[in-house]
Design a protein around this motif. Structure first.
Motif, PDB file in Angstrom:
ATOM      1  N   LEU A  29       0.823  -1.210   0.000  1.00  0.00           N
ATOM      2  CA  LEU A  29       0.000   0.000   0.000  1.00  0.00           C
ATOM      3  C   LEU A  29       0.863   1.268   0.000  1.00  0.00           C
ATOM      4  O   LEU A  29       0.507   2.272  -0.624  1.00  0.00           O
ATOM      5  N   VAL A  30       1.992   1.212   0.679  1.00  0.00           N
ATOM      6  CA  VAL A  30       2.921   2.346   0.646  1.00  0.00           C
ATOM      7  C   VAL A  30       3.479   2.525  -0.764  1.00  0.00           C
ATOM      8  O   VAL A  30       3.604   3.642  -1.268  1.00  0.00           O
ATOM      9  N   ALA A  31       3.813   1.410  -1.404  1.00  0.00           N
ATOM     10  CA  ALA A  31       4.350   1.480  -2.766  1.00  0.00           C
ATOM     11  C   ALA A  31       3.318   2.035  -3.749  1.00  0.00           C
ATOM     12  O   ALA A  31       3.674   2.718  -4.719  1.00  0.00           O
ATOM     13  N   GLN A  32       2.035   1.748  -3.517  1.00  0.00           N
ATOM     14  CA  GLN A  32       0.978   2.226  -4.414  1.00  0.00           C
ATOM     15  C   GLN A  32       0.627   3.692  -4.186  1.00  0.00           C
ATOM     16  O   GLN A  32       0.106   4.347  -5.082  1.00  0.00           O
ATOM     17  N   ALA A  33       0.861   4.203  -2.989  1.00  0.00           N
ATOM     18  CA  ALA A  33       0.422   5.554  -2.632  1.00  0.00           C
ATOM     19  C   ALA A  33       1.032   6.595  -3.569  1.00  0.00           C
ATOM     20  O   ALA A  33       2.154   6.436  -4.061  1.00  0.00           O
ATOM     21  N   ARG A  34       0.270   7.658  -3.817  1.00  0.00           N
ATOM     22  CA  ARG A  34       0.725   8.708  -4.732  1.00  0.00           C
ATOM     23  C   ARG A  34       0.842  10.054  -4.014  1.00  0.00           C
ATOM     24  O   ARG A  34      -0.060  10.454  -3.278  1.00  0.00           O
ATOM     25  N   PRO A  35       1.937  10.757  -4.261  1.00  0.00           N
ATOM     26  CA  PRO A  35       2.013  12.137  -3.776  1.00  0.00           C
ATOM     27  C   PRO A  35       0.959  12.998  -4.482  1.00  0.00           C
ATOM     28  O   PRO A  35       0.535  12.700  -5.600  1.00  0.00           O
ATOM     29  N   ALA A  36       0.554  14.043  -3.822  1.00  0.00           N
ATOM     30  CA  ALA A  36      -0.405  14.988  -4.388  1.00  0.00           C
ATOM     31  C   ALA A  36      -0.181  16.330  -3.723  1.00  0.00           C
ATOM     32  O   ALA A  36       0.584  16.444  -2.749  1.00  0.00           O
ATOM     33  N   LEU A  37      -0.839  17.337  -4.252  1.00  0.00           N
ATOM     34  CA  LEU A  37      -0.800  18.653  -3.618  1.00  0.00           C
ATOM     35  C   LEU A  37      -2.146  18.944  -2.990  1.00  0.00           C
ATOM     36  O   LEU A  37      -3.171  18.978  -3.679  1.00  0.00           O
ATOM     37  N   LEU A  38      -2.128  19.132  -1.690  1.00  0.00           N
ATOM     38  CA  LEU A  38      -3.299  19.611  -0.988  1.00  0.00           C
ATOM     39  C   LEU A  38      -3.382  21.112  -1.234  1.00  0.00           C
ATOM     40  O   LEU A  38      -2.397  21.842  -1.064  1.00  0.00           O
ATOM     41  N   LEU A  39      -4.530  21.583  -1.663  1.00  0.00           N
ATOM     42  CA  LEU A  39      -4.724  23.002  -1.975  1.00  0.00           C
ATOM     43  C   LEU A  39      -5.469  23.640  -0.806  1.00  0.00           C
ATOM     44  O   LEU A  39      -6.672  23.477  -0.646  1.00  0.00           O
ATOM     45  N   VAL A  40      -4.729  24.329   0.035  1.00  0.00           N
ATOM     46  CA  VAL A  40      -5.270  24.934   1.254  1.00  0.00           C
ATOM     47  C   VAL A  40      -5.733  26.345   0.938  1.00  0.00           C
ATOM     48  O   VAL A  40      -4.968  27.153   0.401  1.00  0.00           O
ATOM     49  N   THR A  41      -6.981  26.641   1.264  1.00  0.00           N
ATOM     50  CA  THR A  41      -7.550  27.940   0.893  1.00  0.00           C
ATOM     51  C   THR A  41      -7.587  28.898   2.076  1.00  0.00           C
ATOM     52  O   THR A  41      -7.644  28.494   3.239  1.00  0.00           O
ATOM     53  N   GLN A  42      -7.561  30.160   1.727  1.00  0.00           N
ATOM     54  CA  GLN A  42      -7.679  31.241   2.706  1.00  0.00           C
ATOM     55  C   GLN A  42      -8.494  32.357   2.070  1.00  0.00           C
ATOM     56  O   GLN A  42      -8.191  32.793   0.943  1.00  0.00           O
ATOM     57  N   ALA A  43      -9.528  32.816   2.750  1.00  0.00           N
ATOM     58  CA  ALA A  43     -10.366  33.884   2.211  1.00  0.00           C
ATOM     59  C   ALA A  43      -9.523  35.126   1.929  1.00  0.00           C
ATOM     60  O   ALA A  43      -8.641  35.487   2.716  1.00  0.00           O
ATOM     61  N   ALA A  44      -9.773  35.758   0.801  1.00  0.00           N
ATOM     62  CA  ALA A  44      -9.006  36.937   0.407  1.00  0.00           C
ATOM     63  C   ALA A  44      -9.802  37.747  -0.603  1.00  0.00           C
ATOM     64  O   ALA A  44     -10.648  37.203  -1.324  1.00  0.00           O
TER      65      ALA A  44
END
Length: 352
Positions: A29-44
């Motif tokens: 399962l570790v070998a299958q896992a994929r990196p990704a970008l979490l898109l954290v939002t902030q009101a602006a």
């Protein structure tokens, strides 16, 4: 509140190991896992977000000579309009019954909305602006998928009012994923069209507030309904329950407190069949009925359904005002990403 996704493969392994899964399975399962970008939002305010920068909602930054993306009438507009008008009539009829669950005032309000939606699917109409991603800036993050382009901006426009079903081929009119490589100095912050602004309200969510995006690398687990799943037989109920219990710690993208916006990696789907339905619909098959899945054409197409992968996931976001219920998944085939055919993307709306 959901737990945050692991930030590194080491965190991922440690979390999985604590679930009592066997060591060889943890390794797989570790070998299958994929990196990704979490898109954290902030009101602006839009004025505080640089031109061309990553954001949800607000006004998109488009080349000066580019019109706001619109869709034409849906090819199945008669069916869609008929369903909306039928729902409108049914609400009014329900409101007039003694002891009704809905007041006449609310029924009339929903009646107007359904009738307006029926009219809109039969005409050209502007799409809602969802997100704008600065790929050059995001490419500097470890979790950025190198299969994506590292220049320009990726902009998503979507018919959030209609939220067309992904299993219907005709739904593809309801979104545009645009890869724009125009120089930043040629961009213009484009105003929301009056037709879209006119229907925007708390009840009719189709215009979203601006929210700045900051990216953070996460490691995403493969869901058990992925077409490429091979970690263990899904008939093993004990292992399946243990893994699902572990996945539940991270929540789903339809809750306000969750980590809901994501670029790349594995999705956190709310329903099964995300890749399969996109594969069939992209090839002209309406797979909303069980009979289609039994045809030879469908079975042949499903052999390569695993080619579909997540480009962008967006769910509930209080900063941008993207409401519950549900979440959306922008999906593309790996070969289409490589060929930069973002016009072949599909958007799947799921609601648990």
């Amino acid at each position: 509140m959901p737990e945050p996704l692991p930030r590194t493969h080491e965190e991922f392994r440690s979390s999985l190991a604590a679930s009592s899964l066997p060591r060889p399975l943890v390794d797989r399962l570790v070998a299958q896992a994929r990196p990704a970008l979490l898109l954290v939002t902030q009101a602006a305010e839009d004025s505080a977000i640089p031109l061309g920068a990553s954001k949800l909602g607000g006004w998109p930054d488009l080349p000066a000579d580019t019109e706001w993306p619109r869709r034409g009438p849906y090819a199945d507009a008669a069916r869609r309009a008929g369903l909306h008008r039928e729902a409108a009539s049914r609400l009014l009829a329900d409101a007039r019954r003694p002891g009704s669950w809905i007041s006449l005032e609310d029924a009339q309000r929903f009646h107007r909305e359904y009738m307006a939606k029926a009219d809109s699917v039969e005409t050209t109409f502007p799409l809602s602006f969802i997100s704008q991603l600065d790929l050059a800036a995001l490419a500097r993050e470890k979790g950025f998928d190198p299969a994506f382009p590292s220049e320009g901006r990726l902009l998503l426009f979507y018919d959030f009012w209609e939220r067309p079903e992904e299993f219907v081929p005709e739904s593809s009119a309801g979104w545009q994923l645009i890869w724009d490589r125009s120089p930043i100095e040629g961009l213009v912050r484009t105003r929301i069209p009056p037709a879209l602004q006119a229907i925007a309200s708390d009840e009719t969510c189709c215009v979203f507030r601006p929210a700045r995006i900051d990216a953070r690398t996460v490691i995403t687990p493969m869901p058990v309904n992925d077409r490429n799943w091979d970690a263990f037989p899904l008939e093993d109920a004990q292992l399946l329950d243990t893994y699902k219990d572990w996945l539940e710690h991270f929540g789903t993208p339809d809750v306000p407190e969750g980590e809901n916006q994501q670029l790349g990696g594995f999705p956190r789907p709310l329903q099964n069949g995300l890749q399969s339905r996109n594969q069939l619909a992209a090839n002209g098959l309406n797979c909303g009925s069980s009979e289609v899945w039994q045809t030879d054409a469908a079975k042949k197409l499903l052999e390569s359904a695993g080619d579909w992968q997540l480009v962008l996931q967006f769910g509930v976001d209080e900063n941008a005002g993207i409401p519950a219920p549900g979440a959306c998944y922008v999906m593309m085939r790996v070969q289409d990403i490589a060929a930069r055919r973002f016009d072949l993307a599909r958007v799947a709306y799921q609601c648990d």
